[in-house]
Design an enzyme around this catalytic site. Sequence first.
Site, short mmCIF file in Angstrom:
data_model
loop_
_atom_site.label_atom_id
_atom_site.label_comp_id
_atom_site.label_asym_id
_atom_site.label_seq_id
_atom_site.Cartn_x
_atom_site.Cartn_y
_atom_site.Cartn_z
N ARG A 1 0.85 -1.19 0.00
CA ARG A 1 0.00 0.00 0.00
C ARG A 1 0.89 1.24 0.00
O ARG A 1 1.99 1.24 0.55
CB ARG A 1 -0.90 0.03 1.24
CG ARG A 1 -1.93 1.16 1.15
CD ARG A 1 -2.61 1.44 2.47
NE ARG A 1 -3.50 2.60 2.32
CZ ARG A 1 -4.02 3.29 3.32
NH1 ARG A 1 -3.72 2.97 4.55
NH2 ARG A 1 -4.80 4.32 3.08
N HIS A 2 0.42 2.31 -0.61
CA HIS A 2 1.18 3.57 -0.68
C HIS A 2 1.39 4.16 0.72
O HIS A 2 0.78 3.75 1.71
CB HIS A 2 0.45 4.58 -1.56
CG HIS A 2 -0.95 4.86 -1.08
ND1 HIS A 2 -1.23 5.68 0.00
CD2 HIS A 2 -2.16 4.43 -1.54
CE1 HIS A 2 -2.53 5.73 0.19
NE2 HIS A 2 -3.13 4.99 -0.73
N HIS B 1 -3.22 0.49 -3.65
CA HIS B 1 -4.00 0.99 -2.52
C HIS B 1 -4.23 -0.14 -1.52
O HIS B 1 -3.95 -1.32 -1.81
CB HIS B 1 -5.32 1.53 -3.04
CG HIS B 1 -5.14 2.49 -4.18
ND1 HIS B 1 -5.04 3.85 -4.02
CD2 HIS B 1 -5.00 2.26 -5.53
CE1 HIS B 1 -4.84 4.43 -5.20
NE2 HIS B 1 -4.82 3.49 -6.14
#
Length: 623
Positions: free
Chosen positions: A364-365, A550
């Site tokens: 995930r970012h 995401h």
Amino acid sequence: MAAGETQLYAKVSNKLKGRSTPLLLEPLLAMGFPVHTALKALAATGRKTAEEALVWLHDHGNDPSLDDPIPQEYALFLCPTGPLLEKLQEFWRESKRQCAKNRAHEVFPHVTLCDFFTCEDQRVECLYEALKRAGDRLLGSFPTAVPLALHSSISYLGFFVNGSPADIIREFAMTFATEASLLADCSVKPCTKQLHLTLAHKFYPHHQRTLEQLARAIPLGHSCQWTAALYSRDMRFVHYQTLRALFQYKPQNVDELTLSPGDYIFVDPTQQDEASEGWVIGISQRTGCRGFLPENYTDRASESDTWVKHRMYTFSLATDLNSRKDSEASSRCSGEFLPQTARSLSSLQALQATVARKSVLVVRHGERVDQIFGKSWLQQCSTPDGKYYRPDLNFPCSLPRRSRGIKDFENDPPLSSCGIFQSRIAGDALLDSGIRISSVFASPALRCVQTAKLILEELKLEEKIKIRVEPGIFEWTKWEAGKTTPTLMSLEELKEANFNIDTDYRPAFPLSALMPAESYQEYVDRCTASVVQIVNTCPQDTGVILIVSHGSALDSCTRPLLGLPPRECGDFAQLVRKIPSLGMCFCEENKEEGKWELVNPPVKTLTHGANAAFNWRNWISGN
């Protein structure tokens, strides 16, 4: 504990006294472990190495049952290998996809030779000798081809083994049972009835025709090398459900279990009265501890996933009887008794298979700026004439140029300063882990491309590996603000902002095809198609495929690889909310078993606390 079990455990405990100890015990005893717990650790790990047993003992340091003399249960199976196994595994996957899961999916393809029986921990090596003796005795007469005949009924589908080959296989099973009784002093019941390889069991009647069609597509003309494999299981959890942890969970209370991805948890459905909604009580296979755990951090696993393979006896396709009589060495070429770690050639092949495995790391970012400063973040950092300034140190130092100006950042926010820091820490940890990233795919969201770039910089790969922007792994558009999809930076704008973008990459899902407010099924289908293309795009790469996307991608981009159906929409939303910045899932291809598995990520998680805004004016003395 039932009275029968108590008597059995007492019997085993008494027999532990006065026995000589095998060589594998010596290093464990030298470290101070009692004989009975060292024997238990060896049996639970397949008696492979003292090192594996030592790890098991350390993990079970708080296991309340560690000192109980609980024996393992063992079973002997005849298992196909090679092309036939691959076709059977393909049938397993396709039948599950088209007709849902049935009882046959709980276990790998096999013919049962001896059903489960108990054996004292210090007698396990005698079982290995019994297997070798039975195999050597029947090696010369073992059929070069095992004929399989399809049989179908309203609740069962499988292959029957008939004729003289079946008689020889039954004789092998009876020989093993006799030898095991003499050498290991245990009661073994060989299969004397119809030998069968189950394809489907206890399925819905309306699926029978589809299952039959799939079964008839399995080619049976290929020759097959068969192995007799000895497995064990924990007899205490035979009637429990088995869950597999998908994500790490750190206990918030003393009565909760620690979860690591890949952990197996045994759950008794009849003892869940104390659990709140969304939670279950289970026992960890890895630690032996009992506690509460969030159910949505897990998925149902197959019964055999927790079984331990001990030894195999391999029957060769071609048996040269004359040369086998001439020397014992050529005999080992015809039939081979294979411990999991024996034979240098097998070890080399296993190492080569491990090196060549394809792996996918989904990340995930980092922390996004609107996550901290809210929806009005852009108004907080914009001048009246539309220029950017930094009102707080957690705003980034600058923003990349966009052709339509600063307004397009509103629904495509950048990383915060902390998000940049998080990404660099993760990249540095990946560098220390020694992992070899071979390709990088990122969602077109700016925060994802930024995170990918920062990780590559820490890996010293920012100039060697180009980022492939894949719109198919973008966030579920239903969760995006507005009635249209966000305006994302073009590849040209990203390149102008010094992102090393692969402009020749053809995405699985074009950016123009993203639909606003798509359904959950449309989102799942999009991610599935994209991750399949991503994996297939790198057929020759033996390194790790990095996907930066995401929080939702940790589920939607891994379940297709694992062969799992999509979660219920509500469960999916609840799970995604708990995924932190730089959360990771790591999938590895298991070529030997023809499936993908979740394994521990190469680096640890990043945990930190909140840091609220501070106004010094409120600190003036007297106010």
